[in-house]
Every structure is written in structure tokens, then in C-alpha cells.
Design a protein around this motif. Sequence first.
Motif, PDB file in Angstrom:
ATOM      1  N   ILE A 108     -14.076  -9.642   6.915  1.00  9.96           N
ATOM      2  CA  ILE A 108     -15.056  -9.976   8.284  1.00  9.96           C
ATOM      3  C   ILE A 108     -16.226  -8.949   8.331  1.00  9.96           C
ATOM      4  CG2 ILE A 108     -14.983 -10.146  10.800  1.00  9.96           C
ATOM      5  CD1 ILE A 108     -12.137 -10.572  10.608  1.00  9.96           C
ATOM      6  N   ALA A 109     -15.814  -7.708   8.283  1.00  8.77           N
ATOM      7  CA  ALA A 109     -17.021  -6.686   8.309  1.00  8.77           C
ATOM      8  C   ALA A 109     -17.825  -6.464   7.055  1.00  8.77           C
ATOM      9  CB  ALA A 109     -16.432  -5.385   8.766  1.00  8.77           C
ATOM     10  N   LYS A 110     -17.157  -7.031   5.910  1.00  8.52           N
ATOM     11  CA  LYS A 110     -17.917  -6.609   4.530  1.00  8.52           C
ATOM     12  C   LYS A 110     -18.317  -5.387   4.210  1.00  8.52           C
ATOM     13  CE  LYS A 110     -17.876 -11.262   4.388  1.00  8.52           C
ATOM     14  NZ  LYS A 110     -17.013 -12.101   3.370  1.00  8.52           N
ATOM     15  N   LEU A 111     -17.228  -4.459   4.967  1.00  9.49           N
ATOM     16  CA  LEU A 111     -17.633  -2.892   4.504  1.00  9.49           C
ATOM     17  C   LEU A 111     -17.068  -2.502   3.120  1.00  9.49           C
ATOM     18  CD1 LEU A 111     -16.977  -1.475   8.258  1.00  9.49           C
ATOM     19  CD2 LEU A 111     -19.069  -1.904   7.293  1.00  9.49           C
ATOM     20  N   ILE A 112     -16.208  -3.101   2.801  1.00  6.96           N
ATOM     21  CA  ILE A 112     -15.426  -2.654   1.577  1.00  6.96           C
ATOM     22  C   ILE A 112     -15.419  -3.888   0.479  1.00  6.96           C
ATOM     23  CG2 ILE A 112     -14.186  -0.832   2.538  1.00  6.96           C
ATOM     24  CD1 ILE A 112     -11.662  -2.623   2.554  1.00  6.96           C
ATOM     25  N   SER A 113     -15.259  -3.862  -0.669  1.00  7.54           N
ATOM     26  CA  SER A 113     -14.986  -4.800  -1.726  1.00  7.54           C
ATOM     27  C   SER A 113     -13.811  -4.950  -2.339  1.00  7.54           C
ATOM     28  CB  SER A 113     -16.080  -4.364  -2.886  1.00  7.54           C
ATOM     29  OG  SER A 113     -15.599  -2.801  -3.621  1.00  7.54           O
ATOM     30  N   ASN A 114     -12.872  -4.184  -1.919  1.00  8.62           N
ATOM     31  CA  ASN A 114     -11.519  -4.455  -2.150  1.00  8.62           C
ATOM     32  C   ASN A 114     -10.557  -4.278  -1.131  1.00  8.62           C
ATOM     33  OD1 ASN A 114      -9.211  -4.459  -3.772  1.00  8.62           O
ATOM     34  ND2 ASN A 114      -9.412  -2.786  -4.757  1.00  8.62           N
ATOM     35  N   ARG A 390      -4.790  -4.137  -9.520  1.00  6.82           N
ATOM     36  CA  ARG A 390      -6.121  -4.810 -10.067  1.00  6.82           C
ATOM     37  C   ARG A 390      -6.250  -6.377  -9.516  1.00  6.82           C
ATOM     38  NH1 ARG A 390      -9.224  -2.100 -13.708  1.00  6.82           N
ATOM     39  NH2 ARG A 390      -8.231  -0.183 -14.733  1.00  6.82           N
ATOM     40  N   LEU A 391      -5.242  -6.998  -9.067  1.00  5.54           N
ATOM     41  CA  LEU A 391      -5.417  -8.414  -8.781  1.00  5.54           C
ATOM     42  C   LEU A 391      -4.987  -8.718  -7.244  1.00  5.54           C
ATOM     43  CD1 LEU A 391      -3.110  -9.816 -12.001  1.00  5.54           C
ATOM     44  CD2 LEU A 391      -5.552  -9.868 -11.716  1.00  5.54           C
ATOM     45  N   ASN A 392      -4.958  -7.593  -6.421  1.00  2.00           N
ATOM     46  CA  ASN A 392      -4.728  -7.827  -5.100  1.00  2.00           C
ATOM     47  C   ASN A 392      -5.791  -8.954  -4.346  1.00  2.00           C
ATOM     48  OD1 ASN A 392      -6.283  -5.408  -5.415  1.00  2.00           O
ATOM     49  ND2 ASN A 392      -6.195  -5.357  -3.243  1.00  2.00           N
ATOM     50  N   GLN A 394      -7.836 -11.195  -5.885  1.00  2.00           N
ATOM     51  CA  GLN A 394      -7.719 -12.519  -6.171  1.00  2.00           C
ATOM     52  C   GLN A 394      -6.475 -13.232  -5.997  1.00  2.00           C
ATOM     53  OE1 GLN A 394      -8.269  -9.862  -8.266  1.00  2.00           O
ATOM     54  NE2 GLN A 394     -10.221 -10.361  -9.217  1.00  2.00           N
ATOM     55  N   ARG A 395      -5.368 -12.442  -5.435  1.00  2.00           N
ATOM     56  CA  ARG A 395      -4.075 -13.044  -4.833  1.00  2.00           C
ATOM     57  C   ARG A 395      -4.285 -13.276  -3.287  1.00  2.00           C
ATOM     58  NH1 ARG A 395       0.387 -11.843  -8.442  1.00  2.00           N
ATOM     59  NH2 ARG A 395      -0.067 -10.505 -10.120  1.00  2.00           N
ATOM     60  N   GLY A 396      -5.301 -12.724  -2.677  1.00  2.00           N
ATOM     61  CA  GLY A 396      -5.416 -12.789  -1.247  1.00  2.00           C
ATOM     62  C   GLY A 396      -4.416 -12.106  -0.633  1.00  2.00           C
ATOM     63  N   VAL A 397      -4.397 -10.586  -1.080  1.00  2.00           N
ATOM     64  CA  VAL A 397      -3.274  -9.902  -0.346  1.00  2.00           C
ATOM     65  C   VAL A 397      -4.137  -8.538  -0.211  1.00  2.00           C
ATOM     66  CG1 VAL A 397      -1.463  -8.485  -1.173  1.00  2.00           C
ATOM     67  CG2 VAL A 397      -1.338 -11.001  -1.771  1.00  2.00           C
ATOM     68  N   GLY A 398      -4.042  -8.098   0.903  1.00  3.24           N
ATOM     69  CA  GLY A 398      -4.146  -6.465   1.437  1.00  3.24           C
ATOM     70  C   GLY A 398      -3.209  -5.733   0.889  1.00  3.24           C
ATOM     71  N   MET A 399      -3.694  -4.584   0.686  1.00  4.19           N
ATOM     72  CA  MET A 399      -2.521  -3.519  -0.112  1.00  4.19           C
ATOM     73  C   MET A 399      -2.596  -2.258   0.477  1.00  4.19           C
ATOM     74  SD  MET A 399      -1.701  -2.828  -4.111  1.00  4.19           S
ATOM     75  CE  MET A 399      -1.750  -4.592  -4.309  1.00  4.19           C
ATOM     76  N   ALA A 400      -1.569  -1.475   0.795  1.00  3.08           N
ATOM     77  CA  ALA A 400      -1.515  -0.055   1.363  1.00  3.08           C
ATOM     78  C   ALA A 400      -0.630   0.584   0.176  1.00  3.08           C
ATOM     79  CB  ALA A 400      -0.887  -0.001   2.774  1.00  3.08           C
ATOM     80  N   MET A 401      -1.237   1.547  -0.463  1.00  3.53           N
ATOM     81  CA  MET A 401      -0.497   2.373  -1.431  1.00  3.53           C
ATOM     82  C   MET A 401      -0.464   3.706  -0.727  1.00  3.53           C
ATOM     83  SD  MET A 401      -2.406   1.351  -4.751  1.00  3.53           S
ATOM     84  CE  MET A 401      -4.131   1.226  -4.146  1.00  3.53           C
ATOM     85  N   ILE A 402       0.851   4.540  -0.542  1.00  4.67           N
ATOM     86  CA  ILE A 402       0.984   5.754   0.065  1.00  4.67           C
ATOM     87  C   ILE A 402       1.625   6.581  -0.730  1.00  4.67           C
ATOM     88  CG2 ILE A 402       2.168   6.708   2.026  1.00  4.67           C
ATOM     89  CD1 ILE A 402       2.421   3.983   3.235  1.00  4.67           C
ATOM     90  N   SER A 403       1.185   7.745  -0.969  1.00  2.00           N
ATOM     91  CA  SER A 403       1.670   8.943  -1.698  1.00  2.00           C
ATOM     92  C   SER A 403       1.263  10.211  -0.845  1.00  2.00           C
ATOM     93  CB  SER A 403       1.129   9.086  -3.156  1.00  2.00           C
ATOM     94  OG  SER A 403       1.568   9.902  -3.793  1.00  2.00           O
ATOM     95  N   HIS A 404       1.902  11.280  -1.395  1.00  2.00           N
ATOM     96  CA  HIS A 404       1.611  12.652  -0.511  1.00  2.00           C
ATOM     97  C   HIS A 404       0.278  13.473  -0.937  1.00  2.00           C
ATOM     98  CE1 HIS A 404       6.293  12.731  -0.191  1.00  2.00           C
ATOM     99  NE2 HIS A 404       5.801  12.148   0.780  1.00  2.00           N
ATOM    100  N   THR A 405       0.242  13.527  -2.252  1.00  2.00           N
ATOM    101  CA  THR A 405      -0.963  14.328  -2.640  1.00  2.00           C
ATOM    102  C   THR A 405      -1.401  13.581  -3.959  1.00  2.00           C
ATOM    103  OG1 THR A 405       0.378  15.962  -3.999  1.00  2.00           O
ATOM    104  CG2 THR A 405      -0.097  16.439  -1.653  1.00  2.00           C
ATOM    105  N   MET A 406      -2.736  14.118  -4.539  1.00  5.00           N
ATOM    106  CA  MET A 406      -3.180  13.903  -5.836  1.00  5.00           C
ATOM    107  C   MET A 406      -2.377  14.546  -6.976  1.00  5.00           C
ATOM    108  SD  MET A 406      -5.761  11.937  -5.699  1.00  5.00           S
ATOM    109  CE  MET A 406      -6.616  11.921  -7.091  1.00  5.00           C
ATOM    110  N   GLU A 426      -9.442   5.810  -6.930  1.00 13.32           N
ATOM    111  CA  GLU A 426     -10.787   5.296  -7.004  1.00 13.32           C
ATOM    112  C   GLU A 426     -11.083   4.017  -6.638  1.00 13.32           C
ATOM    113  OE1 GLU A 426     -11.740   8.694 -10.431  1.00 13.32           O
ATOM    114  OE2 GLU A 426     -11.356   6.621 -11.125  1.00 13.32           O
ATOM    115  N   ARG A 427     -10.251   2.741  -7.264  1.00 10.13           N
ATOM    116  CA  ARG A 427     -10.274   1.638  -6.847  1.00 10.13           C
ATOM    117  C   ARG A 427     -10.194   1.057  -5.275  1.00 10.13           C
ATOM    118  NH1 ARG A 427      -7.792   1.129 -11.716  1.00 10.13           N
ATOM    119  NH2 ARG A 427      -6.029   0.245 -10.459  1.00 10.13           N
ATOM    120  N   ALA A 428      -9.388   1.932  -4.480  1.00 12.43           N
ATOM    121  CA  ALA A 428      -9.213   1.536  -3.113  1.00 12.43           C
ATOM    122  C   ALA A 428     -10.362   1.053  -2.225  1.00 12.43           C
ATOM    123  CB  ALA A 428      -8.189   2.584  -2.727  1.00 12.43           C
ATOM    124  N   GLY A 429     -10.452   0.150  -1.480  1.00 10.15           N
ATOM    125  CA  GLY A 429     -11.518   0.152  -0.874  1.00 10.15           C
ATOM    126  C   GLY A 429     -11.872   1.081   0.193  1.00 10.15           C
TER     127      GLY A 429
END
Length: 536
Positions: A108-114, A390-392, A394-406, A426-429
Motif C-alpha cells: 500500500i505505502a510503497k515504502l519498501i521494495s521487499n 529470495r522468493l517471498n 514472488q510467492r505473495g508472502v510477507g516474512m518476519a525473520m528473528i534472531s538475537h544479534t548479527m 541486507e535484503r530485508a525491506g
Amino acid sequence: MSASTELRPRNQSKSSARLTRKARKLEERAARQAAAVKRPGPRGWFGRGRGESSVIQPVDEWRGTTVQVCGLFPFAVGSGTPMVGVPLGRHLFTNATVCADPISWFQIAKLISNPSVFVLGLPGLGKSTLVRRMALGLSGFGVQPLVLGDLKPDYVDLIDALGGQVISLGRGRGHINILDPGEAREAAEQLREAGHEKIAMQVLADAHGRRHTMVAALLTILRKQPPTDREESIIDRALKWLDEHYDGVPVLGDLLRVIQTGPAEVRAVALDRGDDARYKQITEDLEASLISLTSGGRLGETFAHPTDVPMRRDAPVVYDVSSIDDADQDLQAAILLACWSSGFGTVNVANALADAGLEPRRHYFVVLDELWRALRAGRGLVDRVDALTRLNRQRGVGMAMISHTMSDLLALPTEEDRMKAKGFVERAGMVVAGGLPGAEMPMLTSAVPLSQAEQELLGSWQDPPAWDAVSGREAEPPGRGKFIVKVGGRPGIPLRVELTDAERHINDTNKLWHDQSRTGHRGELAPVTPLRAEAV
């Protein structure tokens, strides 16, 4: 000279003139005092610490009738924070409402590309609470939350409250068959009947590739290294043989028997040269690994039996794997990968049916919690997770990835895997960061640009809680519920997550600590059995 003039006393004329001059002086003094009153200029009060603004943002002007803008009288002021998406909380400095989620900001907002978000932060600061709020809000927008592996559990209460499906997995608690194509076969038949042969073939091909990938992933976890190219070819051909000759849904034991018997198609890719002894030598390691997977080895029998509860595609779903002990890292990683594979397989079926016009379009919000556990389980697993991330879009899927630290992502054994894991951030919207130690900043800023002020803010949130002398307990940690939302090089949005009373019970992760540990009645001590010394 008139009589009136002659009769006026001379001192009265002088008195009137004196009063006139006095009134004029009073007026001049009042004018000088009025001129002496200081007023702020167009940029505010001038001087250090007095609020002067060096830059004035241009104001957008809008025109409307008194009926249209009567509720905005006398002025309307923009908050400066996005108002599209799930309301998360309030801005730390302006107290404005902050709305954010990867699907709304992408669609909707078009603020991110992924349509993805990567959440980082030390334990206990509210990462899961933030993602639960996103999932809860998105469910109100018609998006289905999919929690593909809940290790604590953090999302079971939420999915249960939404009327979703809770699937329990673990030793003695449930089974998931990685060779089960799910709803792919039924969907393919439905597509063929509707005249969509090409889409039907794509659905079956995706199911085959997913099963092949999962078998290879389990072998990687079991051996701590990926299978050889020849073994992968043998697995691929054996799975195709099962699809053509097996009636029903096969399990790993059926795959093992096909490799042991060695049909001509499987022997051809094994390059046994017509020698039975050579074939057995080639497949010996593969056979031993499959026996371990089917007879209760290190990974148990979780993958050796038919799936107990098939996953639905029309409701929120959570895989509850909290019964697996943290020390059993191999089984945790294997089940996480199996849950991810099953979840994305279901999403592909739903998208294929929607593309053919046989079902309404559904969007999903996939939660991949404790990502670092799966990445450390064995070589080659980073590639498989990398393919999912990389395919989320194209799949019509929003994704949340969770970790503690880099550091969790960069602690992989090879430089190649470390760079791929860094690419997840780096690729996360959008990147949402909570309290982090100062040692993390160089690694984080190499993937996400952070100003010095933002780094100091994140560092202040990782401080331990103070002691409350009044209540005799620890106060709330300073960084709990506080995050910075970063999108590329834009300034971060600092916020504090605020929960409503209606959702507090689904965010309680300390239920086991509500009751005190007692063996007798409240206020009484349990009798102590004396120990007797015995001769050794």
C-alpha cells in the motif's frame, strides 16, 4: 480680546499645557515599553538553548469547505510518522502513533521494495511481542499468519485466540512426513479438471523439488555435511519412481526400500555398470543414513511416520515445537526446516489455485523465529534458507525473520555462508533493532546504515534492569518494548510497543512462574525427611 479670555486666570492656561505635555510623555513611554517587548522571529527564539530552528520545513496547504474541514479547526499538524499498516505503538520523542508492517509498507505505502522484516535484539526485550502485534494486526487486514516453528512457545496462544490451527511436533508428540506432497495432488487434479494442465504440472514439480530438498537437508543435519551429487541424483530418481509406482503417500521407509532393491531407473543414475556389488557399495552410506532416520536415531522417528495433522491453507497455523529441548539442536533444526518446507508448499498450492481463478487470493505472513538455530545445524542449510528468503515477493508472502544479534548470523564456519547470512539482513525491506551491545554496531552498520545517535540509543537499551528499592524487585529493563525501525538509509523511527488489555494474555510468556513452588499448603513448610549416614 473677549471677556472670557480676559476672565481666565493666567496660571490656569499654564496648568493645561503642563497636563498635555505629561500625557504625551506617558504615551511615548508606553510606546517605548511596547516596542521593547521581545517576540520570537520566524525561526523561533534566537540564542543557544532557546529553540531556534535552522531549517523550516515547507507546510503543505490544503483547501476545503467548512463542512469538509470543520473537524480540523483551527489547525492540522502532520505527525511525521507513517500511518499505514499495523499500529505498533508511539514514537519515543513525539508520542505520535507509529504504524508499520512489511506487507502494508510494500503493498500500500510503497515504502519498501521487499515485503520482509528482520528483527534483531537481545533476549527478553520484546522481539516476539513486536512480531505478535504485527501478526495480530495483519490478521485483521485479511492476512493469514503462519508461524513455521514455535520453539518457546510464543505464538500458540495468539493463533489459538484467532481460531487457527495448532500442530504439535516433537519426540512422542507428533510426526511430519517430509515425503508428503500435502495438498499438491488434490490441487493438481482440480486444476486439470478446470483445464489448467500447465499450472498442475508446476504444482507437482514444486512438490517433488520440496521433498527432494528436505531429504537432502535431513542428511546434511545428520552427517554435518551435504550429500554427494551422486546421492542427490539417486534420491531424485527414487522419489520419481515412488510417484509412478507407489499407491498412496510414501514415507522415508518406502524410499529406503526403493534404494535397497535398486530398480533399473535408480541403478542407471548410480552408475553401477550392471554390477550389484558396486551398486551396494555406492548406496551404502545413503542407506545407512536413511536407516538412522527411520529407526529412531539422533533425529528420532519424527520424520518416519505419516503426518498426524495436515496443514490447512485457509486459517492461521502454528507448528508448536516447544517440547524439543534446546540441547537437541539437530532435531530442532530439522523440524524447523520441515515446517518451513511444509508451510511454503501450502502457500504455493494456494497461489496456484488463485492464479487459475479457483480460489480467492490469500496473502500470508510467515514468521521464521530463532533463525540462527537452523543456520548452525550443518553446511549447506544457509543456501536452502537463502532460497526461501529470495522468493517471498514472488510467492505473495510477507516474512518476519528473528534472531538475537548479527554475531549469530556471522558465526557460521565458512566465509561463504557468513556472507549469505548477512544478506538476509541486507535484503530485508525493513530492519527493526532493539537493545544491542556496542560490539554489535560495526557488524550491524555494515549491513544497515545507523547514525551515531541511533547506535547510542540501541546501546542504552541493552542495559540491565535497576533494582527497585520500594517494591524489592527488579525494575523493567530500560529497553523492553523499544525498537528502531530502519528502511535503507532513512532516519530510524524510534518507538515503544504498546499493548492493549485484550491482548496481554496472549503475550504472557512467564505462565510457569505465576504460581509459587510449594510442596505443602500455602504458608506451611513441607516436612523434611532426615538423611541417614550409611557406611560406604
